[in-house]
Design a protein around this motif. Structure first.
Motif, PDB file in Angstrom:
ATOM      1  N   GLN A  53       0.715  -1.367  -0.109  1.00 57.26           N
ATOM      2  CA  GLN A  53       0.009  -0.031  -0.060  1.00 57.26           C
ATOM      3  C   GLN A  53       0.950   1.256  -0.071  1.00 57.26           C
ATOM      4  O   GLN A  53       0.714   2.088  -0.860  1.00 57.26           O
ATOM      5  N   LEU A  54       1.992   1.305   0.926  1.00 55.55           N
ATOM      6  CA  LEU A  54       2.826   2.535   0.927  1.00 55.55           C
ATOM      7  C   LEU A  54       3.681   2.680  -0.263  1.00 55.55           C
ATOM      8  O   LEU A  54       3.919   3.628  -0.841  1.00 55.55           O
ATOM      9  N   HIS A  55       3.930   1.402  -1.077  1.00 57.64           N
ATOM     10  CA  HIS A  55       4.478   1.278  -2.398  1.00 57.64           C
ATOM     11  C   HIS A  55       3.836   1.949  -3.608  1.00 57.64           C
ATOM     12  O   HIS A  55       4.115   2.876  -4.104  1.00 57.64           O
ATOM     13  N   CYS A  56       2.615   1.615  -3.344  1.00 55.65           N
ATOM     14  CA  CYS A  56       1.662   2.172  -4.688  1.00 55.65           C
ATOM     15  C   CYS A  56       1.084   3.305  -4.582  1.00 55.65           C
ATOM     16  O   CYS A  56       1.011   4.177  -5.410  1.00 55.65           O
ATOM     17  N   CYS A  57       1.085   3.798  -3.243  1.00 58.33           N
ATOM     18  CA  CYS A  57       0.708   5.249  -2.845  1.00 58.33           C
ATOM     19  C   CYS A  57       2.089   6.203  -2.926  1.00 58.33           C
ATOM     20  O   CYS A  57       1.865   7.718  -3.043  1.00 58.33           O
ATOM     21  N   GLY A  58       2.927   5.784  -3.434  1.00 53.34           N
ATOM     22  CA  GLY A  58       4.250   6.621  -3.691  1.00 53.34           C
ATOM     23  C   GLY A  58       5.093   7.005  -2.989  1.00 53.34           C
ATOM     24  O   GLY A  58       5.896   7.725  -3.019  1.00 53.34           O
ATOM     25  N   ARG A 118      -3.246  17.187  -2.901  1.00 56.92           N
ATOM     26  CA  ARG A 118      -4.060  17.141  -4.199  1.00 56.92           C
ATOM     27  C   ARG A 118      -5.197  18.509  -3.806  1.00 56.92           C
ATOM     28  O   ARG A 118      -5.756  18.985  -5.087  1.00 56.92           O
ATOM     29  N   LYS A 119      -5.404  18.742  -2.567  1.00 53.24           N
ATOM     30  CA  LYS A 119      -6.582  19.663  -2.373  1.00 53.24           C
ATOM     31  C   LYS A 119      -5.594  21.027  -2.613  1.00 53.24           C
ATOM     32  O   LYS A 119      -6.288  21.877  -3.425  1.00 53.24           O
ATOM     33  N   LEU A 156       2.034   5.196   9.573  1.00 50.27           N
ATOM     34  CA  LEU A 156       2.889   6.010   8.538  1.00 50.27           C
ATOM     35  C   LEU A 156       1.979   5.852   7.220  1.00 50.27           C
ATOM     36  O   LEU A 156       1.751   7.082   6.624  1.00 50.27           O
ATOM     37  N   SER A 157       1.131   4.988   7.021  1.00 44.82           N
ATOM     38  CA  SER A 157       0.326   4.858   5.817  1.00 44.82           C
ATOM     39  C   SER A 157      -0.849   5.943   6.092  1.00 44.82           C
ATOM     40  O   SER A 157      -1.206   6.492   4.865  1.00 44.82           O
ATOM     41  N   GLN A 158      -1.319   6.118   6.998  1.00 43.19           N
ATOM     42  CA  GLN A 158      -2.638   7.001   7.332  1.00 43.19           C
ATOM     43  C   GLN A 158      -1.919   8.440   7.015  1.00 43.19           C
ATOM     44  O   GLN A 158      -2.560   9.315   6.412  1.00 43.19           O
ATOM     45  N   GLU A 159      -0.675   8.560   7.728  1.00 44.35           N
ATOM     46  CA  GLU A 159      -0.039   9.789   7.399  1.00 44.35           C
ATOM     47  C   GLU A 159       0.304  10.188   5.990  1.00 44.35           C
ATOM     48  O   GLU A 159       0.198  11.440   5.608  1.00 44.35           O
ATOM     49  N   TRP A 160       0.689   9.301   5.347  1.00 45.17           N
ATOM     50  CA  TRP A 160       1.138   9.333   4.020  1.00 45.17           C
ATOM     51  C   TRP A 160      -0.076   9.813   3.150  1.00 45.17           C
ATOM     52  O   TRP A 160       0.101  10.828   2.230  1.00 45.17           O
ATOM     53  N   ASN A 161      -1.145   8.954   3.431  1.00 44.89           N
ATOM     54  CA  ASN A 161      -2.369   9.161   2.579  1.00 44.89           C
ATOM     55  C   ASN A 161      -2.852  10.654   2.886  1.00 44.89           C
ATOM     56  O   ASN A 161      -3.361  11.396   1.895  1.00 44.89           O
ATOM     57  N   GLU A 162      -3.022  11.423   4.251  1.00 46.12           N
ATOM     58  CA  GLU A 162      -3.303  12.521   4.525  1.00 46.12           C
ATOM     59  C   GLU A 162      -2.340  13.475   3.731  1.00 46.12           C
ATOM     60  O   GLU A 162      -2.997  14.669   3.466  1.00 46.12           O
ATOM     61  N   GLU A 163      -1.198  13.269   3.766  1.00 46.87           N
ATOM     62  CA  GLU A 163      -0.314  14.284   3.235  1.00 46.87           C
ATOM     63  C   GLU A 163      -0.536  14.219   1.519  1.00 46.87           C
ATOM     64  O   GLU A 163      -0.518  15.349   1.091  1.00 46.87           O
TER      65      GLU A 163
END
Length: 177
Positions: free
Chosen positions: A112-117, A158-159, A146-153
């Motif tokens: 998931q972290l890999h695919c989210c960049g 994007r916003k 880490l995944s949650q923080e990365w997705n929020e970032e």
């Protein structure tokens, strides 16, 4: 009425003469003694099968080893569940099953972290031994956070930059690299 020792004896005979049972016990012993889970992300990693492998080095030679993919691990998992009632001591199998589940969870989070960049997981290899199994809950919790923080970032970026929404994370990473 048969005595408990006779029942145990016949269960032992049944288990040893069952091809799946004998093979699974042998595999489990090899895995627990010589196995190492390897989680690898590369640019082509798109699913968990690309990320998760189990390497088992032969007891006789370090040059010979088996590599188990997720399908083979699921097969071993199913066989262990089938033969556990016939095993006298199933704590090794229980530990392995719990460890395997934690490893699969870790592999999913790494993917998931890999695919989210996340740059840290673009080309990364993590190894976990099957000997002296320790709890992976801390690693799992760390990667979830880490995944949650990365997705929020990513969401915030994007916003702030509307035109990023025209591209997937993969495309943005390709442009960036």
């Amino acid at each position: 009425h048969p005595r408990e020792s006779e029942i145990a004896f016949w269960k032992e005979i049944q288990l040893s003469h069952t091809s799946i049972g004998g093979k699974t016990i042998s595999q489990l012993k090899q895995i627990l003694q010589y196995g190492k889970f390897v989680l690898t992300t590369t640019m082509v990693a798109r699913n968990i099968e690309d990320v998760l492998k189990l390497h088992v080095t032969s007891a006789n030679s370090t040059n010979m080893h088996n590599v188990y993919d997720l399908d083979k691990l699921r097969e071993i998992q199913s066989n262990i569940v089938l033969i556990t009632p016939f095993m006298h001591e199933d704590k090794d199998s229980s530990k392995f099953l719990a460890h395997l589940q934690d490893i699969i969870t870790l592999a999913n989070l790494v993917l998931q972290l890999h695919c989210c960049g996340n740059a840290f997981f673009m080309d990364r290899t993590l190894e976990y031994t099957c000997q002296n199994v320790v709890s992976l809950k801390e690693d799992i919790n760390f990667l979830r956070t880490l995944s949650q923080e990365w997705n929020e970032e990513i969401l915030q970026a994007r916003k702030e930059n509307y035109y990023l929404n025209y591209y997937t994370n993969s495309q943005i990473l390709t442009i960036r690299i």
